[in-house]
Design a protein around this motif. Structure first.
Motif: not given
Ligand SMILES: [Mg+2]
Length: 344
Positions: A148, A179, A181, A205, A229-230, A252
């Motif tokens: 990643k 990723d 973010n 991601e 993810d977020e 998570k």
């Protein structure tokens, strides 16, 4: 009975979060007794992802009071702060697994033995193409076949150069993920994805900010998978699935309020044709090992973001699930596998 003890572990290097850089992880160990067994859980809040440290402490103190007057099952049901609930739920799950003489992942619903969980190696966002390629090559040399790569701080064209350098260095046999973010605007994400498709990147991601579920949906089916993810901080899995916002969901347990919820969320995602990946909020060994068990409870799970113990300078106990050759060994002893004498 619910016991609560604060702890702090130091990071090797500060990590950047939306709330500024952090140099340590602070949280609480939570111990409960159930059917004559003691189970230890961990509540390690992370600003922007869970409740704050103070809110977590308040939620645990409330739960302790409810447990004293009623019972801790009611305390668990009444706790809706995710990290606090994670600590309580994990402690209970570990005590239950110990009373069943089963490793936690079996107690979470997996009915066969699982020896190892595959993990990805992670490369930071700030290196030049050469530095990034060297870091990637080292991880492949250490046995990782899935990497990643963090992106989003240098501009799309620079990031594409970095990923191209990695692909050239590691060859076709290594799975690459990136990723962002949530760093990109829509036009940047579209440019990035057409470049990443040509480099055979498996998924990106969070190419867009967490709330832009329709935008994420529109980026799918362009040659690179879309992972969120977020987005799972602000939206539940049902909302993400309804919007068709993801091919992959990064789960998570600390954010989702427990390993039990993470496993259930993975099942919900799978039923909708979306693949789950388990990761951590860079937790101490108790929660990190719990995330390993959560991943082991998901059949044929994709490589997970569980090689996060390396980010810690100090920890609470020896790591029972070390990373070796691109995977972690799943503890097979009753409960979590972390030596509770170190943490009680
Ligand atoms: Mg992520």
């Amino acid at each position: 009975m619910v016991d609560i003890a604060p702890f702090q572990v130091r990071l090797r290097t500060p990590i950047d979060t939306a709330h500024g850089p952090i140099e340590s992880r602070r949280g609480f160990l939570v111990a409960v007794e159930h059917e004559g067994e003691t189970g230890v859980g961990e509540a390690t809040p992370l600003g922007g992802w869970t409740e704050s440290y103070t809110e977590c402490e308040e939620a645990l103190n409330r739960a302790q009071t409810v447990a004293r007057h009623l019972d801790w099952g009611i305390a668990l049901a009444r706790t809706n702060a995710p990290a606090a609930r994670h600590g309580l739920s994990l402690a209970f799950s570990v005590a239950r697994a110990r009373s069943e003489d089963a490793p936690l992942y079996r107690s979470l619903g997996r009915d066969e033995r699982v020896e190892r969980v595959p993990v990805n190696g992670t490369v930071g966002a700030n290196g030049s193409p050469d530095v990034t390629a060297t870091a990637a090559t080292e991880l492949v040399g250490a046995g990782h076949d899935c990497l990643k790569l963090k992106v989003g701080t240098n501009g799309v064209e620079t990031d594409l150069e970095r990923i191209r350098a990695v692909r050239n260095a590691v060859g076709d046999g290594v799975t690459l993920r990136v990723d962002a973010n949530g760093a990109w605007a829509r036009s940047e994400a579209e440019r990035a994805i057409s470049g990443l498709a040509a480099l055979d990147v498996a998924y990106v991601e969070q190419p867009l900010p967490a709330d832009n579920l329709d935008g994420l949906s529109a980026l799918r089916d362009h040659g690179v998978g879309i992972a969120v993810d977020e987005s799972l901080v602000a939206h539940d899995i049902e909302t993400v699935l309804e919007h068709g916002a993801a091919d992959v969901v990064v789960l998570k347990p600390m954010v989702l309020s427990g390993p039990d919820v993470a496993v259930e969320t993975a099942r919900t995602a799978r039923a909708a044709g979306v693949e789950p990946v388990v990761s951590t909020t860079i937790d101490a060994v108790v929660a990190r090992t719990a995330a390993v068990h959560a991943a082991a409870a998901i059949p044929d799970v994709l490589p997970c973001g569980l090689a996060t113990g390396q980010f810690l300078e100090t920890d609470l106990a020896p790591d029972p699930a070390p990373v070796e050759n691109g995977s972690v060994r799943v503890p097979q002893t009753a409960g979590l596998g972390v030596d509770q004498s170190h943490v009680l």
